[in-house]
Design an enzyme around this catalytic site. Structure first.
Site, PDB file in Angstrom:
ATOM      1  N   LYS A 230       0.850  -1.195   0.000  1.00 41.42           N
ATOM      2  CA  LYS A 230       0.000   0.000   0.000  1.00 41.42           C
ATOM      3  C   LYS A 230       0.887   1.246   0.000  1.00 41.42           C
ATOM      4  CE  LYS A 230      -3.880   1.625   2.934  1.00 41.42           C
ATOM      5  NZ  LYS A 230      -4.651   1.297   4.168  1.00 41.42           N
TER       6      LYS A 230
ATOM      7  N   SER B 237      -9.691   1.117   3.276  1.00 41.12           N
ATOM      8  CA  SER B 237      -8.886   1.966   2.435  1.00 41.12           C
ATOM      9  C   SER B 237      -7.835   1.221   1.627  1.00 41.12           C
ATOM     10  CB  SER B 237      -8.196   3.022   3.291  1.00 41.12           C
ATOM     11  OG  SER B 237      -7.255   2.415   4.164  1.00 41.12           O
TER      12      SER B 237
ATOM     13  N   SER C  46      -9.664  -1.420   7.370  1.00 36.96           N
ATOM     14  CA  SER C  46      -9.105  -1.146   6.040  1.00 36.96           C
ATOM     15  C   SER C  46      -8.345  -2.302   5.389  1.00 36.96           C
ATOM     16  CB  SER C  46      -8.182   0.070   6.101  1.00 36.96           C
ATOM     17  OG  SER C  46      -8.947   1.246   6.134  1.00 36.96           O
TER      18      SER C  46
END
Lengths: 487, 92
Positions: A77, A152, A176
């Site tokens: 990420k 997310s 997330s």
């Protein structure tokens, strides 16, 4: 081969059927073919990926024993600081930012021989549940590209679900990792708070943030967590005397004999998708068939968890994000009139709407006259939420719930209504407030979209999560299904 | 409750255009309206929880572990001069 697990790829590498460079090429080609549509990756450096793969092949040739992740491609990420290439947290305010050091978990992955394939898309500063607030534009769900992948860590989820990489890392502040894993049909693990160092992971809410793996099967999550976990002197919240776990051994469990699974009534509620609910109920019946005992329990303060979270997380965020001031790093506005103008315009131009909303909410909750009524009150409720779990774990070994009340929704559907978006994290948030480990795994489909089941364990008992999830996985085939358009 | 968005924005050091303030005001009020439900929870005698860990922070030996990386750390700054960060004049 692209949909192989890390475990399978590792075997093929060890048997010299493929090289790290073959794998790197295979996944880079898939990224080139599909990323324009999915927008799962926001940064790829082909030459750098191939150079890492060659270094891994060289290491293998020169040593008798390969390292634990030798030659395996892993995506991370965009929230993890990486010295090679940009780190943006998918925010405009970090345009031009090149991290001066690697996050601790990135160092761990590199030392284990992994090949880092690129940075994945995410909600700006990890604030969102749909990967629509990214400064790089929204990411799409491989199961239906008109839908969101969750968030997310949506880029990591979409990348693994479409086999643009065999595994990826995410972070989880209120769900997330688990929610996008559920919405994309993957396994996602949020370890116990303090299990993995947060150093070099761009901070959102420091008492809640934790990194973890997003993979196509349970054992792959164990493999990655084994490498990432452990004390780091550079993060005082990474716990020094955490109980160690036989991560891979925990995945050998094939039944649930004697396991007491708690089914909290507050997680099976009016308003959730009836088909999602039925899918979870079915999965729990399968668990009973595997030998588990399902015990009805109550976590009475669940209803307050979202409200407590949306005080605590924004409060911590408003403090953490004060560092983006246009002075030491990140974007600065043009021609500031004075210092105040420099701060105010740099932050206005650099932050997106959701980030502004959360900073403002947090600033309000911490401001003079409201601090006790909001921030301290939320922290007291947080204590009650943790106590609910502690009491439940006197009666049961694990808790099972839906990960998300709904399947993946359409792009734009909730984008204009922040509160409705917040409520999509209703089943994942309490776990972060209590600091517990939890895992989401695929347990069925509704109208062709994946449904995830969440397992919650007492602190430091990730082996219990992995054991139950492995037993369920060995009896089902949900994790072996892949989106047709990307096969 | 009606939140004074402009005051909060000033405290947050975020400039808001009129348009943004008009949009964010009602959104913040709806979020705070939702958060208001916390007041209904009985928390008498309940300690505030700042952090998941009960244990004390670990201590390390008081020795220098980091090296001087001023150049690398300042290379990413918007404006520096002679090893210092440059901002608009603060004192007239």
């Amino acid at each position: 081969m692209p949909f192989s697990s890390l475990e399978t790829l590792k075997q093929r590498l060890d048997q010299r059927e493929v090289s790290a460079q073959d794998l790197a090429k295979l996944y880079l080609d898939r990224i080139d073919a599909h990323n324009t549509l999915l927008n799962a990756f926001v940064h790829i450096d082909h030459d750098h990926v191939m150079a890492q793969a060659k270094a891994s092949d060289d290491y293998r040739a020169a040593h008798d024993t390969p390292r634990p992740l030798e030659g395996l491609p892993i995506a991370v990420k965009d929230i993890f600081c990486t010295q090679d290439g940009p780190t943006r947290c998918c925010s405009k305010i970090l345009e031009g930012f090149d991290a001066p050091y690697d996050a601790h978990v990135i160092t761990r992955l590199k030392e284990a021989g992994a090949v880092l394939v690129g940075k994945t898309n995410m909600d700006e500063f990890a604030m969102g549940s749909s990967t629509e607030t990214s400064a790089f534009g929204p990411c799409r769900n491989p199961w239906d590209t008109d839908r969101i992948p969750g968030g997310s860590s949506g880029g990591s989820a979409a990348a693994v679900a479409a086999a643009l990489t065999p595994a990826a890392l995410g972070t989880d502040t209120g769900g997330s990792i688990r929610q996008p894993a559920a919405l994309c049909g993957l396994t996602g693990l949020k370890p116990t708070y303090g299990r993995i160092s947060r150093r070099g992971i761009i901070a959102f809410a420091s008492s809640l943030d934790q990194a973890g793996p997003m993979t196509s099967c349970v054992k792959d999550s164990a493999m990655l967590t084994a490498v990432m976990s452990g004390h780091d002197a550079g993060d005082s919240t990474s716990v020094m005397d955490a109980p160690t776990i036989d991560w891979l051994g925990a995945c050998d469990q094939r039944d649930m004999k004697g396991l007491r699974i708690g089914k909290p009534k507050e997680y099976f509620i009016e308003g959730m998708d009836a088909d999602v609910r039925a899918t979870i109920e079915n999965a729990l019946k399968q668990c009973e068939a595997l030998g588990a005992e399902i015990v009805d329990i109550s976590l009475p303060h669940t209803e307050s968890a979202v409200a407590a979270y949306y005080v605590i997380a924004p409060s911590e965020a408003s403090a953490n994000l004060s560092r983006y001031d246009g002075v030491r790093f990140g974007q600065r506005c043009d021609n500031p009139e004075d210092l105040n103008d420099l701060y105010m315009r740099s932050r206005d131009e650099g932050f997106g709407n959701e980030v502004k909303r959360r900073i403002l909410t947090g600033t309000f909750a911490l401001s003079s006259g409201y601090y006790d009524a909001y921030y301290i009150k939320a922290q007291r409720v947080r204590t009650l939420i943790r106590q609910d779990f502690l009491e439940a774990f006197e009666k049961v070994d694990l808790i099972a719930t839906p990960t998300s009340p709904i399947t993946a929704f359409a792009l734009g559907e909730k984008a204009d209504d922040p509160l409705t978006m917040y409520l999509s994290d209703i089943f994942t948030i309490a776990v972060n407030l209590a600091g517990l480990p939890a895992l989401s795994q695929p347990c069925g489909f509704v109208n062709g979209l994946p449904v995830g089941m969440q397992w919650i364990a007492p602190a430091w008992q990730e082996d219990c999560l992995l054991g139950a999830a492995s037993a369920y996985e060995s009896a089902t085939t949900w994790h072996q299904q892949h989106p047709e358009a990307f096969q | 409750m009606d939140i004074d968005v402009r005051k909060i924005a000033q405290l947050s050091r975020i400039r808001l255009t009129n348009h943004e303030a008009q949009e964010l005001g009602p959104q913040l009020n709806s979020i705070l309206g939702y958060i208001e439900q916390l007041q209904e929870v009985n928390t008498d005698g309940v300690a505030a929880m700042a952090h998941p860990h009960d244990s004390a922070m670990p201590l390390r030996s008081d020795i220098v572990t980091n090296s001087n990386r001023r150049d690398a750390l300042q290379a990413i700054a918007p404006q520096t001069e002679s090893g210092l960060y440059v901002v608009p004049k603060v004192i007239e």
